[in-house]
Design a protein around this motif. Structure first.
Motif, PDB file in Angstrom:
ATOM      1  N   PHE A  74       0.848  -1.208   0.000  1.00  0.00           N
ATOM      2  CA  PHE A  74       0.000   0.000   0.000  1.00  0.00           C
ATOM      3  C   PHE A  74       0.878   1.251   0.000  1.00  0.00           C
ATOM      4  N   PRO A  75       1.303   1.711  -1.189  1.00  0.00           N
ATOM      5  CA  PRO A  75       2.191   2.888  -1.248  1.00  0.00           C
ATOM      6  C   PRO A  75       1.588   4.119  -0.566  1.00  0.00           C
ATOM      7  N   ARG A  76       0.255   4.177  -0.539  1.00  0.00           N
ATOM      8  CA  ARG A  76      -0.396   5.327   0.097  1.00  0.00           C
ATOM      9  C   ARG A  76      -0.070   5.420   1.583  1.00  0.00           C
ATOM     10  N   LEU A  77       0.112   4.278   2.221  1.00  0.00           N
ATOM     11  CA  LEU A  77       0.440   4.295   3.650  1.00  0.00           C
ATOM     12  C   LEU A  77       1.830   4.866   3.871  1.00  0.00           C
ATOM     13  N   GLU A  99       3.212   7.132   2.045  1.00  0.00           N
ATOM     14  CA  GLU A  99       3.110   8.593   1.900  1.00  0.00           C
ATOM     15  C   GLU A  99       2.572   9.249   3.165  1.00  0.00           C
ATOM     16  N   ARG A 100       1.738   8.527   3.895  1.00  0.00           N
ATOM     17  CA  ARG A 100       1.080   9.130   5.051  1.00  0.00           C
ATOM     18  C   ARG A 100       1.630   8.590   6.367  1.00  0.00           C
ATOM     19  N   ARG A 101       2.840   8.134   6.376  1.00  0.00           N
ATOM     20  CA  ARG A 101       3.358   7.409   7.535  1.00  0.00           C
ATOM     21  C   ARG A 101       3.299   8.188   8.845  1.00  0.00           C
ATOM     22  N   LEU A 105      -7.017   9.910   8.171  1.00  0.00           N
ATOM     23  CA  LEU A 105      -6.986   9.163   6.912  1.00  0.00           C
ATOM     24  C   LEU A 105      -8.392   8.996   6.344  1.00  0.00           C
ATOM     25  N   SER A 106      -8.452   8.778   5.022  1.00  0.00           N
ATOM     26  CA  SER A 106      -9.749   8.479   4.403  1.00  0.00           C
ATOM     27  C   SER A 106     -10.149   7.052   4.785  1.00  0.00           C
ATOM     28  N   GLU A 139      -7.963   4.460   3.150  1.00  0.00           N
ATOM     29  CA  GLU A 139      -6.612   4.403   3.730  1.00  0.00           C
ATOM     30  C   GLU A 139      -6.624   3.735   5.099  1.00  0.00           C
ATOM     31  N   VAL A 185     -11.288   2.669  -4.748  1.00  0.00           N
ATOM     32  CA  VAL A 185     -10.539   2.211  -3.584  1.00  0.00           C
ATOM     33  C   VAL A 185     -10.766   0.723  -3.375  1.00  0.00           C
ATOM     34  N   GLU A 220      -8.564  -1.201  -5.544  1.00  0.00           N
ATOM     35  CA  GLU A 220      -7.196  -1.159  -5.051  1.00  0.00           C
ATOM     36  C   GLU A 220      -6.995  -2.206  -3.941  1.00  0.00           C
TER      37      GLU A 220
END
Lengths: 328, 229
Positions: B118-121, B123-125, B132-133, B136, B166, B169
């Protein structure tokens, strides 16, 4: 990393905390140094409580027990040493001591054992029951101290000469302040590392959602018990220093007023914030001496202030100054 | 070959009212099984009994060769049950990174591998989970379960209430997990996505295992009867 506002506030607090007694020394005002030492010690007790209250969500109303155990460790060991009476002779000899390091170790061990026993029982409850049972245990120890004549009972126990620390004249106010401040620094650093560790995160997670913590294989009870024991040990260390500051211990250190006061520092300063206890203890001592000198009922405005913080500024003093709302 | 997870004749009660009347279910290592059924049929209750959030009354639950009866929840989790609960439930005030570290147990899954899934995680580490949405948070909940290095990943309604993009994904990620050989038990309603991931279906109706079979054996008639689709 850029410095956020809370970090800035914390830095100002730390600098002021060290600068005030140094300036007071220059102006030959030892009383102010003593007040700053009291702030350091109360802050340390608060750091201990904050660990369970702020990060674990456990409202312990019995931390005076540990504060007092630390105090009595100092008082009892010192009185035996000064009277040349061993604490026990058989099966093996245990003598008193006037060395702070030994006293601290004893305070840490005894408080840890007592906290382990109290925690193992109280942590099976939650909410208002936890508050009441921790209070009940502390009161048991309080009444025990009152009724035990060997160490002064209700009158307390004097420490005629402040206990010693290698290479330091502990009777010199600024030296004793420096010792307390360094110990506070160590405890705060330890606490900061602890709450960011996996253990600390699990403790915070267990407060937010205990069932989820269980589902990832961590039993909240054990995490909380360990936190409770560490918290008690920190508060006991503060108690040992407090006994040396006053060169006197009495059951007052064990009473529920003391538990309440420690809780007030933490709430005033900011629950669940690293510098909350320091800010709260400083504010409390300042109010006690400014308001207390003009009005004997100074605790009335303190109560109003506490109400305001609880109702409108739950981040406490640090939270208000940092301008960020962070509900505990 | 003995199954990794095996339930036979499991019953469970909420107080006086019986919720499960006899659940049979077995899952082999490396298999993906979908637990299906209409609302209120006992899917989540079944999962609760497996994860020891609820004690079963009769029947047997075995996982990794051990009887789970009266085992506390955290011990079951330590045996390798990784649950992604319904409604996500991340630790709201901890950051993404902290949520993952809090759950971590040694193994091949670590932060980098979760971040790869999950690359989004990644980014939001440092963001708090509460900011988070929904999607996410779901990714974080899956990541957190993976950080425990489970032998069985249980997903309860993993894509409920999420936007279609989502959902895709997340299903893609679940598929990837399946390809990597992870054993998965998934509860969901969307047949289309389940058919892409699951090897077998287990259908529960009124607290009883009503049908079980391979994905291609579920006919339209059966789907209509049990799932109302």
């Amino acid at each position: 990393m850029t410095m956020n506002r809370e970090t800035l506030i914390n830095t100002i607090l730390a600098v002021a905390f060290v600068a005030v007694p140094v300036i007071a020394m220059g102006m030959n005002e030892p009383f102010i140094i003593t007040l700053a030492t009291k702030v350091a010690i109360f802050a340390m007790a608060g750091v201990g409580l904050n660990l369970v209250l702020g990060f674990g969500g456990l409202v312990s109303f019995g931390h005076a027990a540990f504060f007092g155990i630390g105090g009595y460790a100092a008082g009892i060991l010192a009185s035996h040493a000064l009277n040349y009476e061993p604490i026990m002779e058989s099966p093996f000899l245990i003598e008193g001591t006037t060395q702070m390091i030994v006293i601290w170790i004893v305070a840490l061990i005894v408080s840890a054992l007592v906290a382990l026993a109290i925690g193992a029982i109280t942590l099976r409850t939650s909410g208002v029951y936890f508050i009441m049972i921790t209070l009940a245990f502390a009161q048991m120890i309080y009444y025990f101290a009152i009724s035990w004549p060997a160490y002064g009972g209700e009158d307390g126990l004097s420490i005629y000469v402040r206990n010693g620390f290698p290479g330091l004249n502990t009777l010199d106010p600024i030296s004793f302040f420096a010792l307390c401040a360094v110990m506070l620094g160590i405890v705060m650093l330890f606490s900061a590392i602890l709450i960011r560790s996996r253990f600390g995160l699990a403790l915070q997670g267990a407060r937010q959602n205990p069932q989820r913590m269980t589902a990832v294989g961590i039993a909240p009870f054990r995490i909380r018990l360990v936190a409770f024991v560490i918290s008690a040990m920190i508060t006991a260390l503060a108690g040992a220093l407090y006994a040396d500051l006053n060169r006197f211990v009495s059951p007052t250190m064990l009473s529920w007023h003391m538990s309440g006061e420690i809780m007030i520092f933490v709430i005033l300063g900011g629950v669940g914030r690293l510098f909350g206890p320091l800010a709260g203890a400083a504010l409390y001592i300042i109010l006690e001496h400014l308001l207390g000198s003009v009005w004997e009922f100074w605790q009335l405005p303190l109560g109003v202030l506490l109400l305001i913080v609880v109702l409108f500024a739950r981040g406490g003093l640090v939270g208000v100054l940092a301008g960020e709302r962070k509900h505990a | 070959m003995t199954a990794l997870l095996e339930l036979s004749g499991v019953t469970a009660f909420y107080g006086a009212s019986q919720a499960l009347f006899g659940i049979d279910l077995s899952l082999n290592e490396g298999e993906a099984v979908a637990l299906m059924g209409r609302n209120g049929m006992g899917k989540t209750t079944t999962i609760k009994t497996i994860c020891r959030m609820m004690e079963h009354r009769d029947g047997l639950i075995r996982f990794a060769g051990q009887d789970l009866a009266r085992m506390p929840s955290h011990k079951a989790a330590r045996l390798g049950l990784g649950l992604v609960p319904e409604g996500r439930r991340c630790f709201a005030r901890l950051s993404v990174m902290e949520n993952l570290i809090a759950a971590a147990r040694p193994g091949e899954w670590d932060f980098d591998r979760v971040a790869g899934l999950f690359p989004r995680l990644a980014e939001r580490r440092d963001q708090k989970a509460m900011t988070l949405s929904g999607g996410e948070q779901q990714m974080l909940a899956i990541g957190r379960a993976l950080m425990t290095n489970p032998r069985l990943l249980i997903l309860d309604e993993a894509t409920e209430g999420l936007a279609p993009v989502v959902r895709q994904e997340i299903w893609a990620a679940i598929n990837q997990l399946k390809q990597s050989g992870l054993t998965i038990l998934v509860v969901d309603k969307s047949l289309k996505e389940l058919s892409g991931v699951a090897d077998r279906y287990v259908v529960v109706e009124k607290g009883v295992t009503a049908w079980t079979g391979a994905v291609n054996e579920l006919t339209d008639e059966l789907a209509d009867r049990y799932l109302g689709v």
